[in-house]
Design a protein around this motif. Structure first.
Motif, mmCIF file in Angstrom:
data_model
loop_
_atom_site.group_PDB
_atom_site.id
_atom_site.type_symbol
_atom_site.label_atom_id
_atom_site.label_comp_id
_atom_site.label_asym_id
_atom_site.label_seq_id
_atom_site.Cartn_x
_atom_site.Cartn_y
_atom_site.Cartn_z
ATOM 1 N N ASP A 135 0.829 -1.211 0.000
ATOM 2 C CA ASP A 135 0.000 0.000 0.000
ATOM 3 C C ASP A 135 0.861 1.258 0.000
ATOM 4 N N GLY A 136 2.181 1.038 -0.186
ATOM 5 C CA GLY A 136 3.103 2.164 -0.032
ATOM 6 C C GLY A 136 2.989 3.186 -1.156
ATOM 7 N N ASP A 137 3.813 4.199 -1.032
ATOM 8 C CA ASP A 137 3.877 5.307 -1.961
ATOM 9 C C ASP A 137 4.729 4.889 -3.161
ATOM 10 N N VAL A 138 4.181 5.043 -4.387
ATOM 11 C CA VAL A 138 4.901 4.571 -5.570
ATOM 12 C C VAL A 138 6.185 5.373 -5.795
ATOM 13 N N ALA A 139 6.187 6.663 -5.485
ATOM 14 C CA ALA A 139 7.396 7.475 -5.651
ATOM 15 C C ALA A 139 8.509 6.968 -4.736
ATOM 16 N N ALA A 140 8.168 6.729 -3.478
ATOM 17 C CA ALA A 140 9.175 6.246 -2.527
ATOM 18 C C ALA A 140 9.681 4.862 -2.952
ATOM 19 N N TYR A 141 8.758 4.024 -3.451
ATOM 20 C CA TYR A 141 9.135 2.690 -3.906
ATOM 21 C C TYR A 141 10.125 2.778 -5.076
ATOM 22 N N LEU A 142 9.825 3.635 -6.053
ATOM 23 C CA LEU A 142 10.700 3.763 -7.221
ATOM 24 C C LEU A 142 12.037 4.410 -6.865
ATOM 25 N N GLU A 143 12.013 5.364 -5.946
ATOM 26 C CA GLU A 143 13.275 5.969 -5.500
ATOM 27 C C GLU A 143 14.178 4.935 -4.849
ATOM 28 N N ASP A 144 13.565 4.065 -4.063
ATOM 29 C CA ASP A 144 14.340 3.012 -3.419
ATOM 30 C C ASP A 144 14.917 2.058 -4.465
ATOM 31 N N TYR A 145 14.077 1.685 -5.441
ATOM 32 C CA TYR A 145 14.547 0.789 -6.515
ATOM 33 C C TYR A 145 15.711 1.447 -7.261
ATOM 34 N N ALA A 146 15.518 2.729 -7.602
ATOM 35 C CA ALA A 146 16.541 3.466 -8.351
ATOM 36 C C ALA A 146 17.846 3.549 -7.562
ATOM 37 N N TYR A 147 17.727 3.856 -6.280
ATOM 38 C CA TYR A 147 18.942 3.995 -5.475
ATOM 39 C C TYR A 147 19.674 2.657 -5.356
ATOM 40 N N ARG A 148 18.889 1.577 -5.145
ATOM 41 C CA ARG A 148 19.549 0.272 -5.027
ATOM 42 C C ARG A 148 20.239 -0.104 -6.329
ATOM 43 N N GLN A 149 19.628 0.263 -7.454
ATOM 44 C CA GLN A 149 20.268 -0.016 -8.737
ATOM 45 C C GLN A 149 21.555 0.787 -8.901
ATOM 46 N N LEU A 150 21.504 2.065 -8.568
ATOM 47 C CA LEU A 150 22.707 2.898 -8.649
ATOM 48 C C LEU A 150 23.812 2.360 -7.751
ATOM 49 N N ALA A 151 23.450 2.024 -6.520
ATOM 50 C CA ALA A 151 24.455 1.563 -5.559
ATOM 51 C C ALA A 151 25.070 0.234 -6.011
ATOM 52 N N ALA A 152 24.268 -0.608 -6.672
ATOM 53 C CA ALA A 152 24.779 -1.914 -7.113
ATOM 54 C C ALA A 152 25.671 -1.785 -8.342
ATOM 55 N N VAL A 153 25.327 -0.887 -9.242
ATOM 56 C CA VAL A 153 26.055 -0.789 -10.518
ATOM 57 C C VAL A 153 27.257 0.148 -10.433
ATOM 58 N N LEU A 154 27.099 1.253 -9.707
ATOM 59 C CA LEU A 154 28.174 2.250 -9.643
ATOM 60 C C LEU A 154 29.254 1.843 -8.650
ATOM 61 N N THR A 155 29.876 0.694 -8.911
ATOM 62 C CA THR A 155 30.977 0.227 -8.079
ATOM 63 C C THR A 155 32.251 0.262 -8.923
ATOM 64 N N PRO A 156 33.396 0.459 -8.293
ATOM 65 C CA PRO A 156 34.649 0.479 -9.057
ATOM 66 C C PRO A 156 34.790 -0.774 -9.934
ATOM 67 N N ARG A 157 34.447 -1.948 -9.378
ATOM 68 C CA ARG A 157 34.622 -3.197 -10.109
ATOM 69 C C ARG A 157 33.816 -3.208 -11.417
ATOM 70 N N ILE A 158 32.545 -2.836 -11.334
ATOM 71 C CA ILE A 158 31.707 -2.861 -12.540
ATOM 72 C C ILE A 158 32.086 -1.737 -13.494
ATOM 73 N N MET A 159 32.449 -0.588 -12.965
ATOM 74 C CA MET A 159 32.892 0.503 -13.839
ATOM 75 C C MET A 159 34.178 0.130 -14.585
ATOM 76 N N GLN A 160 35.098 -0.550 -13.881
ATOM 77 C CA GLN A 160 36.336 -0.985 -14.540
ATOM 78 C C GLN A 160 36.049 -2.001 -15.636
ATOM 79 N N LEU A 161 35.139 -2.914 -15.350
ATOM 80 C CA LEU A 161 34.766 -3.931 -16.330
ATOM 81 C C LEU A 161 34.143 -3.268 -17.559
ATOM 82 N N ARG A 162 33.251 -2.320 -17.314
ATOM 83 C CA ARG A 162 32.583 -1.624 -18.424
ATOM 84 C C ARG A 162 33.601 -0.847 -19.264
ATOM 85 N N ARG A 163 34.529 -0.149 -18.606
ATOM 86 C CA ARG A 163 35.548 0.578 -19.367
ATOM 87 C C ARG A 163 36.405 -0.366 -20.190
ATOM 88 N N LEU A 164 36.745 -1.501 -19.581
ATOM 89 C CA LEU A 164 37.595 -2.473 -20.276
ATOM 90 C C LEU A 164 36.935 -2.971 -21.552
#
Lengths: 217, 217
Positions: A91-120
């Motif tokens: 029953d939660g707020d869709v904006a808060a839900y999407l912000e949480d999803y977005a933040y978790r995605q950013l935090a998971a992807v924006l890591t040195p390891r994945i950025m290095q792999l992508r650059r490579l």
């Protein structure tokens, strides 16, 4: 030998095999990210992982197969982390839900390891196009596919409105990720935004997304 | 010598200098994109441009200075093309105006040459961070700065509404560009979308942008 003993030994063998495989993958990741794809050879990976070159080849038929496995396991792990750990909206707020999803995605992807792999892989598109293709399919494309299914669910509950779930997923993905990704790609790992800044970008992206795709309350 | 003759000779010298400089830049671009930054040497550039190595160094103090000049001139030319050729909005439709702006930006940036340059500097961020920094500043950062000023003008005319012009410019930029840029980065030049697809992505991005930042008529 008794059946139980045979089984225990078989299990121990399997355990040792899995352990060796993990050691190879860990060592290979280090070597690839340090030396680049062309500069990596299987001898160095064998030496660093403490197994014979023969064992490396028994697990992975080629340098490419090994690299593809690294990309797959890293991107799968990241995608699963974002997607499977997602809380239910309820029953939660869709904006808060999407912000949480977005933040978790950013935090998971924006890591040195994945950025290095992508650059490579981006740097090697000319010589080894297959590597980046794997990253594309297992990374952003898979992530947007999972997001599209989440959005279809939200649309079914009356929270979102769109004609094409994949276009909506792509807009969400890039509204939220692009600024940080572009900065990290070009300015290096030290420029990966801090969590507070990632949260701010997530909130700003979601606000624009909902202005276009939100269905009101 | 008569004054007119001296002047004519001085102009001819200048013309030859400018011609040599252009030849060096053209040759260097080819060599850098083919051999990578590390794999490029000044001898090859001199040979390909038909000048002496001394002349190359007279024009560009180092390999890095030469590379920076290439990035600068390529990104400046692209930015100017998008920005200076922009038609005035006048009494026109703001959606059509922004779609045109977005499409011209996509068409200018999504070229094999710029994609190759971007891949090259991304692949070298670890070894040569300065190269990508130049691309970042002269490319996307400058483009978004110019866009922010355009948006301030449109806000002044009552067409847009936002708190922060740079955030609005970033959202516009990435809504429009990211999908094509990500595909081109990872799948190579052959995957650069065709003009009709770029127009479609421009229109979709603008629709989302205006839902958040449009001010109605």
């Amino acid at each position: 030998m008794a059946k139980a003993v045979i089984q225990a030994e078989a299990e121990a063998d399997l355990g040792r095999s899995a352990q060796k495989r993990r050691a190879i993958l860990k060592a290979a990741t280090e070597v690839f990210l340090k030396a680049g794809y062309l500069g990596t050879n299987m001898d160095e990976i064998a030496a660093l992982s403490g197994v014979s070159k023969q064992t490396v080849y028994k697990n992975f038929a080629s340098k490419e197969a090994l690299f593809v496995e690294i990309v797959s396991s890293m991107t799968n792990m990241t995608g699963d982390m974002v997607h499977n750990d997602a809380p239910k909206l309820g029953d939660g707020d869709v904006a808060a839900y999407l912000e949480d999803y977005a933040y978790r995605q950013l935090a998971a992807v924006l890591t040195p390891r994945i950025m290095q792999l992508r650059r490579l892989v981006i740097g090697e598109v000319g010589r080894f196009p297959e590597l980046a293709k794997v990253l594309y399919e297992r990374g952003p494309l898979r992530a947007m596919g999972m997001l599209a299914r989440v959005f279809e669910g939200l649309a079914g509950q009356g929270h979102l409105r769109f004609d094409d779930a994949m276009v909506a997923a792509s807009h969400f993905n890039w509204l939220v990720m692009s600024d940080a990704l572009n900065v990290a790609m070009l300015l290096g790992d030290a420029a990966i935004p801090k969590p507070a800044e990632l949260r701010r970008q997530a909130a700003q992206g979601v606000r624009v997304f909902l202005a276009a795709y939100g269905a009101g309350k």
